[in-house]
Design a protein around this motif. Structure first.
Motif, PDB file in Angstrom:
ATOM      1  N   LEU A  20     -10.268 -24.427 -37.275  1.00 21.12           N
ATOM      2  CA  LEU A  20      -9.376 -25.494 -37.861  1.00 21.12           C
ATOM      3  C   LEU A  20      -7.965 -25.219 -37.431  1.00 21.12           C
ATOM      4  O   LEU A  20      -7.260 -26.165 -37.180  1.00 21.12           O
ATOM      5  CB  LEU A  20      -9.393 -25.595 -39.215  1.00 21.12           C
ATOM      6  N   VAL A  21      -7.386 -23.993 -37.302  1.00 18.82           N
ATOM      7  CA  VAL A  21      -6.154 -23.585 -37.088  1.00 18.82           C
ATOM      8  C   VAL A  21      -5.856 -24.096 -35.589  1.00 18.82           C
ATOM      9  O   VAL A  21      -4.931 -24.431 -35.146  1.00 18.82           O
ATOM     10  CB  VAL A  21      -5.862 -22.415 -37.486  1.00 18.82           C
ATOM     11  N   THR A  22      -6.921 -23.754 -34.740  1.00 21.40           N
ATOM     12  CA  THR A  22      -6.567 -23.752 -33.187  1.00 21.40           C
ATOM     13  C   THR A  22      -6.513 -25.547 -33.155  1.00 21.40           C
ATOM     14  O   THR A  22      -5.618 -25.951 -32.183  1.00 21.40           O
ATOM     15  CB  THR A  22      -7.948 -23.484 -32.516  1.00 21.40           C
ATOM     16  N   ILE A  23      -7.311 -26.216 -33.959  1.00 23.54           N
ATOM     17  CA  ILE A  23      -7.296 -27.925 -33.582  1.00 23.54           C
ATOM     18  C   ILE A  23      -5.946 -28.186 -34.270  1.00 23.54           C
ATOM     19  O   ILE A  23      -5.052 -29.246 -33.550  1.00 23.54           O
ATOM     20  CB  ILE A  23      -8.463 -28.423 -34.210  1.00 23.54           C
ATOM     21  N   GLY A  29       0.917 -29.652 -31.635  1.00 23.89           N
ATOM     22  CA  GLY A  29       1.759 -29.116 -30.302  1.00 23.89           C
ATOM     23  C   GLY A  29       1.527 -30.424 -29.250  1.00 23.89           C
ATOM     24  O   GLY A  29       2.768 -30.660 -28.834  1.00 23.89           O
ATOM     25  N   PHE A  30       0.387 -31.104 -29.182  1.00 21.89           N
ATOM     26  CA  PHE A  30       0.416 -32.092 -28.158  1.00 21.89           C
ATOM     27  C   PHE A  30       1.354 -33.331 -28.696  1.00 21.89           C
ATOM     28  O   PHE A  30       1.926 -34.304 -27.713  1.00 21.89           O
ATOM     29  CB  PHE A  30      -0.923 -32.331 -27.895  1.00 21.89           C
ATOM     30  N   GLY A  91       4.645 -21.354 -32.982  1.00 22.63           N
ATOM     31  CA  GLY A  91       3.685 -21.478 -32.090  1.00 22.63           C
ATOM     32  C   GLY A  91       3.470 -22.958 -31.798  1.00 22.63           C
ATOM     33  O   GLY A  91       3.372 -23.204 -30.256  1.00 22.63           O
ATOM     34  N   ILE A  92       3.315 -23.682 -32.531  1.00 17.05           N
ATOM     35  CA  ILE A  92       3.325 -25.245 -32.305  1.00 17.05           C
ATOM     36  C   ILE A  92       4.531 -25.718 -31.663  1.00 17.05           C
ATOM     37  O   ILE A  92       4.510 -26.335 -30.604  1.00 17.05           O
ATOM     38  CB  ILE A  92       3.130 -25.949 -33.836  1.00 17.05           C
ATOM     39  N   ILE A  93       5.758 -25.153 -31.992  1.00 16.41           N
ATOM     40  CA  ILE A  93       6.997 -25.497 -31.316  1.00 16.41           C
ATOM     41  C   ILE A  93       6.922 -25.079 -29.714  1.00 16.41           C
ATOM     42  O   ILE A  93       7.476 -26.037 -28.972  1.00 16.41           O
ATOM     43  CB  ILE A  93       8.173 -25.039 -32.106  1.00 16.41           C
ATOM     44  N   ALA A  94       6.693 -24.156 -29.496  1.00 16.27           N
ATOM     45  CA  ALA A  94       6.784 -23.284 -28.312  1.00 16.27           C
ATOM     46  C   ALA A  94       5.633 -24.291 -27.418  1.00 16.27           C
ATOM     47  O   ALA A  94       5.939 -24.448 -26.405  1.00 16.27           O
ATOM     48  CB  ALA A  94       6.221 -21.976 -28.408  1.00 16.27           C
ATOM     49  N   LEU A  95       4.283 -24.357 -27.820  1.00 15.41           N
ATOM     50  CA  LEU A  95       3.323 -25.333 -27.222  1.00 15.41           C
ATOM     51  C   LEU A  95       4.137 -26.679 -26.833  1.00 15.41           C
ATOM     52  O   LEU A  95       3.946 -27.154 -25.605  1.00 15.41           O
ATOM     53  CB  LEU A  95       2.268 -25.284 -28.004  1.00 15.41           C
ATOM     54  N   GLY A  96       4.354 -27.344 -27.906  1.00 19.26           N
ATOM     55  CA  GLY A  96       5.047 -28.725 -27.685  1.00 19.26           C
ATOM     56  C   GLY A  96       6.156 -28.710 -26.737  1.00 19.26           C
ATOM     57  O   GLY A  96       6.101 -29.642 -25.923  1.00 19.26           O
ATOM     58  N   LEU A  97       7.079 -27.732 -26.725  1.00 18.66           N
ATOM     59  CA  LEU A  97       8.285 -27.622 -25.918  1.00 18.66           C
ATOM     60  C   LEU A  97       7.812 -27.444 -24.457  1.00 18.66           C
ATOM     61  O   LEU A  97       8.312 -28.197 -23.560  1.00 18.66           O
ATOM     62  CB  LEU A  97       9.301 -27.061 -26.267  1.00 18.66           C
ATOM     63  N   TYR A 152      -3.402 -32.526 -19.574  1.00 22.01           N
ATOM     64  CA  TYR A 152      -2.458 -31.517 -20.231  1.00 22.01           C
ATOM     65  C   TYR A 152      -2.832 -31.213 -21.682  1.00 22.01           C
ATOM     66  O   TYR A 152      -2.771 -30.138 -22.192  1.00 22.01           O
ATOM     67  CB  TYR A 152      -1.054 -31.991 -20.257  1.00 22.01           C
ATOM     68  N   PHE A 153      -3.563 -32.008 -22.398  1.00 26.80           N
ATOM     69  CA  PHE A 153      -3.750 -31.888 -23.689  1.00 26.80           C
ATOM     70  C   PHE A 153      -5.120 -30.781 -23.766  1.00 26.80           C
ATOM     71  O   PHE A 153      -5.020 -30.024 -24.632  1.00 26.80           O
ATOM     72  CB  PHE A 153      -4.526 -33.189 -24.299  1.00 26.80           C
TER      73      PHE A 153
END
Length: 221
Positions: A20-23, A29-30, A91-97, A152-153
């Motif tokens: 669930l955390v991964t999702i 992030g996407f 982590g989310i910000i890094a993935l999104g950026l 990319y998703f």
């Protein structure tokens, strides 16, 4: 080492909870990447070079540096400047950026493929730049690039194990903890691989469904 089904079923709920955390990291992030990518693409197309050149430099810099270093930077370096982020947020910000810069190139290709006459017609109708992008250009540019965005998703989803480097309790981190506690790695690692395979196949199927739906809408229009 033999496969132990009892152990596999015992750890399955823990891995499912970690998934669930991964999702969550993948979706948020996407979402950030999709928004930032569109902003980057539009800014890069600006005729004002004081806007387009710095944007291009930022995009190329982010694309040319490893995602793991960017994750470390947000989590470990930002606090030095008074910005403290929890591990999942960093982590989310890094993935999104990071993926936003790749999405920007996809959006730019879609925007470039919109016929020049559409821009000229918008000018003739005296539409503002905002309304031109919102009502005319973006609705035509997005549907053709959905498959590339979908790729990319899925790629972003498969990058989430990097978040274990800053102790985010996602699938890979949970598997490593289970393995270090019991010295059995074959079951948790194999189950993590199965989780990623299933989620990736489901995501790919949903993207194809969205692509067909957009084509039907475009055909009716």
């Amino acid at each position: 080492m033999d496969w132990d089904w009892n152990y596999a079923f015992e750890i399955l709920p823990l891995l499912a909870q970690a998934s669930l955390v991964t999702i969550q990291a993948t979706l948020l992030g996407f979402l950030l990447a999709a928004v930032l990518g569109l902003v980057f693409a539009v800014l890069r197309m600006s005729p004002n070079r004081t806007i387009s050149l710095p944007t291009t430099a930022v995009v190329e810099f982010i694309r040319s540096t490893p995602l793991l270093i960017q994750i470390f930077f947000f989590y470990f370096v930002f606090p030095e400047f008074g910005v403290s982020l929890d591990a999942l947020t960093a982590g989310i910000i890094a993935l999104g950026l990071h993926y936003g810069t790749y999405c920007a190139e996809v959006y730019r290709a879609g925007l470039d493929n919109v016929p020049r006459g559409q821009w000229e017609a918008s000018i003739a109708l005296n539409l503002t730049t905002f309304h031109t992008f919102r009502d005319v250009i973006i609705p035509q540019a997005i549907p053709p690039v959905v498959p590339a965005l979908g790729n990319y998703f899925v790629a972003l989803f498969k990058e989430t194990p990097l978040l274990s480097a800053i102790a985010v309790m996602e699938l890979m981190q949970q598997a490593k903890i289970l393995g270090s506690n019991t010295f059995r790695y074959i079951e948790p690692i194999t189950l993590v691989g199965a989780f990623f395979l299933v989620f990736s196949l489901v995501a790919a199927a949903l993207i194809r469904l969205l692509e067909r739906r957009l084509k039907r809408i475009g055909a009716r229009a």
